[in-house]
Design a protein around this motif. Structure first.
Motif, PDB file in Angstrom:
ATOM      1  N   LYS A   1       0.863  -1.184   0.000  1.00 50.94           N
ATOM      2  CA  LYS A   1       0.000   0.000   0.000  1.00 50.94           C
ATOM      3  C   LYS A   1       0.895   1.228   0.000  1.00 50.94           C
ATOM      4  CE  LYS A   1      -4.089   1.325   2.695  1.00 50.94           C
ATOM      5  NZ  LYS A   1      -4.786   1.040   3.961  1.00 50.94           N
ATOM      6  N   HIS A   2       0.525   2.238  -0.774  1.00 48.78           N
ATOM      7  CA  HIS A   2       1.368   3.437  -0.820  1.00 48.78           C
ATOM      8  C   HIS A   2       0.511   4.692  -0.808  1.00 48.78           C
ATOM      9  CE1 HIS A   2       4.575   6.174  -1.622  1.00 48.78           C
ATOM     10  NE2 HIS A   2       5.451   5.191  -1.636  1.00 48.78           N
ATOM     11  N   HIS A   3       0.920   5.667   0.036  1.00 46.63           N
ATOM     12  CA  HIS A   3       0.131   6.890   0.183  1.00 46.63           C
ATOM     13  C   HIS A   3       0.161   7.755  -1.068  1.00 46.63           C
ATOM     14  CE1 HIS A   3       4.213   7.539   1.589  1.00 46.63           C
ATOM     15  NE2 HIS A   3       4.101   8.807   1.285  1.00 46.63           N
ATOM     16  N   PHE A   4       1.152   7.582  -1.962  1.00 46.22           N
ATOM     17  CA  PHE A   4       1.136   8.344  -3.207  1.00 46.22           C
ATOM     18  C   PHE A   4      -0.169   8.066  -3.971  1.00 46.22           C
ATOM     19  CE2 PHE A   4       6.017   8.825  -3.959  1.00 46.22           C
ATOM     20  CZ  PHE A   4       6.099   9.577  -2.810  1.00 46.22           C
ATOM     21  N   ALA A   5      -0.633   6.812  -3.907  1.00 43.80           N
ATOM     22  CA  ALA A   5      -1.863   6.436  -4.606  1.00 43.80           C
ATOM     23  C   ALA A   5      -3.067   7.200  -4.064  1.00 43.80           C
ATOM     24  CB  ALA A   5      -2.095   4.930  -4.492  1.00 43.80           C
ATOM     25  N   ALA A   6      -2.974   7.661  -2.822  1.00 43.85           N
ATOM     26  CA  ALA A   6      -4.069   8.434  -2.223  1.00 43.85           C
ATOM     27  C   ALA A   6      -3.849   9.939  -2.382  1.00 43.85           C
ATOM     28  CB  ALA A   6      -4.213   8.065  -0.745  1.00 43.85           C
ATOM     29  N   GLY A   7      -2.880  10.306  -3.224  1.00 42.60           N
ATOM     30  CA  GLY A   7      -2.679  11.727  -3.512  1.00 42.60           C
ATOM     31  C   GLY A   7      -1.851  12.481  -2.487  1.00 42.60           C
ATOM     32  N   VAL A   8      -1.108  11.755  -1.677  1.00 38.98           N
ATOM     33  CA  VAL A   8      -0.297  12.417  -0.654  1.00 38.98           C
ATOM     34  C   VAL A   8       1.129  12.596  -1.180  1.00 38.98           C
ATOM     35  CG1 VAL A   8       0.577  12.267   1.704  1.00 38.98           C
ATOM     36  CG2 VAL A   8      -1.686  11.367   1.155  1.00 38.98           C
ATOM     37  N   LYS A   9       1.651  13.806  -1.057  1.00 40.74           N
ATOM     38  CA  LYS A   9       3.010  14.103  -1.524  1.00 40.74           C
ATOM     39  C   LYS A   9       4.081  13.448  -0.661  1.00 40.74           C
ATOM     40  CE  LYS A   9       2.020  18.496  -3.742  1.00 40.74           C
ATOM     41  NZ  LYS A   9       2.639  19.498  -4.581  1.00 40.74           N
TER      42      LYS A   9
ATOM     43  N   ASP B   1       7.197  13.672 -13.294  1.00 42.17           N
ATOM     44  CA  ASP B   1       6.774  15.058 -13.049  1.00 42.17           C
ATOM     45  C   ASP B   1       5.251  15.152 -12.931  1.00 42.17           C
ATOM     46  OD1 ASP B   1       9.395  15.774 -13.111  1.00 42.17           O
ATOM     47  OD2 ASP B   1       9.344  16.728 -15.074  1.00 42.17           O
ATOM     48  N   ALA B   2       4.543  14.436 -13.830  1.00 37.02           N
ATOM     49  CA  ALA B   2       3.074  14.452 -13.791  1.00 37.02           C
ATOM     50  C   ALA B   2       2.578  13.859 -12.481  1.00 37.02           C
ATOM     51  CB  ALA B   2       2.513  13.672 -14.982  1.00 37.02           C
ATOM     52  N   GLU B   3       3.271  12.808 -12.034  1.00 35.70           N
ATOM     53  CA  GLU B   3       2.860  12.151 -10.798  1.00 35.70           C
ATOM     54  C   GLU B   3       3.033  13.096  -9.610  1.00 35.70           C
ATOM     55  OE1 GLU B   3       4.162   7.976 -10.414  1.00 35.70           O
ATOM     56  OE2 GLU B   3       4.606   8.544  -8.346  1.00 35.70           O
ATOM     57  N   VAL B   4       4.160  13.780  -9.582  1.00 36.24           N
ATOM     58  CA  VAL B   4       4.401  14.733  -8.495  1.00 36.24           C
ATOM     59  C   VAL B   4       3.336  15.835  -8.514  1.00 36.24           C
ATOM     60  CG1 VAL B   4       5.984  16.510  -7.644  1.00 36.24           C
ATOM     61  CG2 VAL B   4       6.875  14.269  -8.311  1.00 36.24           C
ATOM     62  N   ALA B   5       3.018  16.319  -9.725  1.00 37.96           N
ATOM     63  CA  ALA B   5       2.030  17.398  -9.853  1.00 37.96           C
ATOM     64  C   ALA B   5       0.638  16.960  -9.408  1.00 37.96           C
ATOM     65  CB  ALA B   5       1.999  17.891 -11.302  1.00 37.96           C
ATOM     66  N   SER B   6       0.344  15.654  -9.514  1.00 42.67           N
ATOM     67  CA  SER B   6      -1.001  15.157  -9.200  1.00 42.67           C
ATOM     68  C   SER B   6      -1.259  15.074  -7.701  1.00 42.67           C
ATOM     69  CB  SER B   6      -1.208  13.768  -9.815  1.00 42.67           C
ATOM     70  OG  SER B   6      -0.483  12.803  -9.068  1.00 42.67           O
ATOM     71  N   LYS B   7      -0.208  15.157  -6.902  1.00 43.76           N
ATOM     72  CA  LYS B   7      -0.382  15.030  -5.461  1.00 43.76           C
ATOM     73  C   LYS B   7      -1.040  16.291  -4.911  1.00 43.76           C
ATOM     74  CE  LYS B   7       1.924  11.159  -5.454  1.00 43.76           C
ATOM     75  NZ  LYS B   7       1.751  11.001  -6.907  1.00 43.76           N
ATOM     76  N   THR B   8      -2.073  16.094  -4.097  1.00 42.33           N
ATOM     77  CA  THR B   8      -2.821  17.250  -3.615  1.00 42.33           C
ATOM     78  C   THR B   8      -2.675  17.478  -2.113  1.00 42.33           C
ATOM     79  OG1 THR B   8      -4.713  15.786  -3.493  1.00 42.33           O
ATOM     80  CG2 THR B   8      -4.563  17.208  -5.426  1.00 42.33           C
ATOM     81  N   ILE B   9      -2.317  16.438  -1.381  1.00 43.82           N
ATOM     82  CA  ILE B   9      -2.161  16.594   0.069  1.00 43.82           C
ATOM     83  C   ILE B   9      -0.683  16.835   0.348  1.00 43.82           C
ATOM     84  CG2 ILE B   9      -2.477  15.532   2.322  1.00 43.82           C
ATOM     85  CD1 ILE B   9      -4.605  13.711   0.974  1.00 43.82           C
ATOM     86  N   THR B  10      -0.374  18.041   0.815  1.00 46.48           N
ATOM     87  CA  THR B  10       1.038  18.387   0.903  1.00 46.48           C
ATOM     88  C   THR B  10       1.686  17.954   2.209  1.00 46.48           C
ATOM     89  OG1 THR B  10       0.418  20.557   1.692  1.00 46.48           O
ATOM     90  CG2 THR B  10       0.869  20.358  -0.649  1.00 46.48           C
ATOM     91  N   GLU B  11       0.914  17.891   3.269  1.00 45.14           N
ATOM     92  CA  GLU B  11       1.507  17.480   4.531  1.00 45.14           C
ATOM     93  C   GLU B  11       0.517  16.632   5.306  1.00 45.14           C
ATOM     94  OE1 GLU B  11       4.561  19.602   7.591  1.00 45.14           O
ATOM     95  OE2 GLU B  11       3.109  20.886   6.594  1.00 45.14           O
ATOM     96  N   LYS B  12       1.004  15.489   5.761  1.00 40.04           N
ATOM     97  CA  LYS B  12       0.126  14.554   6.461  1.00 40.04           C
ATOM     98  C   LYS B  12       1.018  13.633   7.277  1.00 40.04           C
ATOM     99  CE  LYS B  12      -3.365  10.980   5.579  1.00 40.04           C
ATOM    100  NZ  LYS B  12      -2.962  10.108   6.694  1.00 40.04           N
ATOM    101  N   GLY B  13       0.622  13.390   8.492  1.00 40.22           N
ATOM    102  CA  GLY B  13       1.337  12.393   9.283  1.00 40.22           C
ATOM    103  C   GLY B  13       0.974  11.017   8.776  1.00 40.22           C
ATOM    104  N   LEU B  14       1.975  10.264   8.362  1.00 37.22           N
ATOM    105  CA  LEU B  14       1.723   8.953   7.762  1.00 37.22           C
ATOM    106  C   LEU B  14       1.744   7.854   8.816  1.00 37.22           C
ATOM    107  CD1 LEU B  14       4.090   9.257   4.662  1.00 37.22           C
ATOM    108  CD2 LEU B  14       1.608   9.620   4.711  1.00 37.22           C
TER     109      LEU B  14
END
Lengths: 201, 201
Positions: A186-194, B20-33
């Motif tokens: 499971k990877h958080h990138f898939a959930a849109g987390v940077k 680059d596209a993948e990085v751009a698609s990320k919308t959550i910039t900060e989150k405790g994982l």
């Protein structure tokens, strides 16, 4: 003691007996291990740095050569500077390979990095050498597999070596003492987390 | 530029575009994982300590609670003392569970360790908490799964948590952001080689 406690005690006693027998069966007391962390999941390099940390904690000295990854990944490097001259470090410093788009330059940088690695492999001052992302350099044929395997085999007998990177070559796995395959569940990138500071870099 | 170089350049350019596209698609910039390292292979705890090292390198603060493993495993602890008060540490300190053979004592020690963990999970002074071998404590029902999951969910939103140990509970994997399964491909114990200082402990 009630029934549950008695069962637990019997189970744990049996497990301890198995473990004690296993420890007693080991006949080679000291050997430099060739360790490979491969697979598509996270944690390959990170576990390599964890081993470096453990070796430093045991009073040892560590060499690190980073293939492929460049200067931007500095979290672990910054941390390991705490250990002063007990850590030696070389980075290929070209960034990820798909950012350079210049094969000749990548090959030359890999060759320079391998020269550093070769020197570390025979250096009696080191206890562990981490060859981070070496598998990627091998996969792209930036380095000759045969030469790398020969140099690894000719290392100082008590030196531990950790090789990381996905798609480890079968011949390297064959030569290794310990191989772990990191699988991505499971990877958080898939959930849109940077990528998170302190976690990914 | 010859043909091979041109192909390489085109391939790497395409790969960079995808990245680059993948990085751009990320919308959550900060989150405790919530990160889980599980599976039968080596490297679960070691990668956890590697993440701790990276976070320390990024200037962060780290809490460690060791479940199951006891005081004899001191390599990483000794190393992390280098970072002074930026590292907080608690060990259950009972050794491996099959050495105590006393379920009530294990349960009590796990409960004390979880109290330490709970305090860390809401402490704004910490950036990452490593709950080493928590999965083992959950597997033996030393701790209530529901309570642990609730405390993890109620953690400080920006806190990263790493949980290690084989046989992670499905509900924990469900709750996690990032899960890696460490698979054992090859192990030197099978070849009669003893545990090595600086590698296994």
């Amino acid at each position: 003691m009630n029934d549950e406690e008695a069962r637990h005690r019997a189970k744990m006693a049996a497990r301890k007996a198995v473990q004690d027998a296993e420890v007693a069966s080991k006949t080679i007391t000291e050997k430099g291990l060739l360790i490979v962390h491969t697979g598509p999941g996270k944690g390959k390099s990170t576990a390599g740095f964890g081993l470096a940390l453990r070796m430093l904690g045991a009073g040892g000295r560590v060499g690190v050569v980073q293939f492929i990854k460049g200067a931007w990944e500095t979290g672990e490097r910054a941390a390991l500077t705490q250990f002063g001259e007990r850590v030696r470090w070389h980075s290929m410093g070209e960034g990820f390979t798909w950012e350079t788009q210049d094969r000749a330059r990548d090959v030359a940088a890999a060759a320079r990095a391998w020269e550093m690695a070769r020197a570390m492999l025979v250096d009696p001052a080191l206890d562990l050498v981490l060859l981070d992302e070496l598998n990627i350099a091998l996969r792209y044929d930036y380095l000759p597999l045969e030469g790398v395997l020969a140099d690894l085999a000719a290392r100082r007998p008590l030196l531990h070596v950790v090789v990381t990177g996905r798609n480890a070559k079968p011949a390297l796995i064959e030569a290794a003492d310990l191989v772990t395959e990191m699988g991505a569940v499971k990877h958080h990138f898939a959930a849109g987390v940077k990528a998170q500071k302190g976690i990914e870099f």
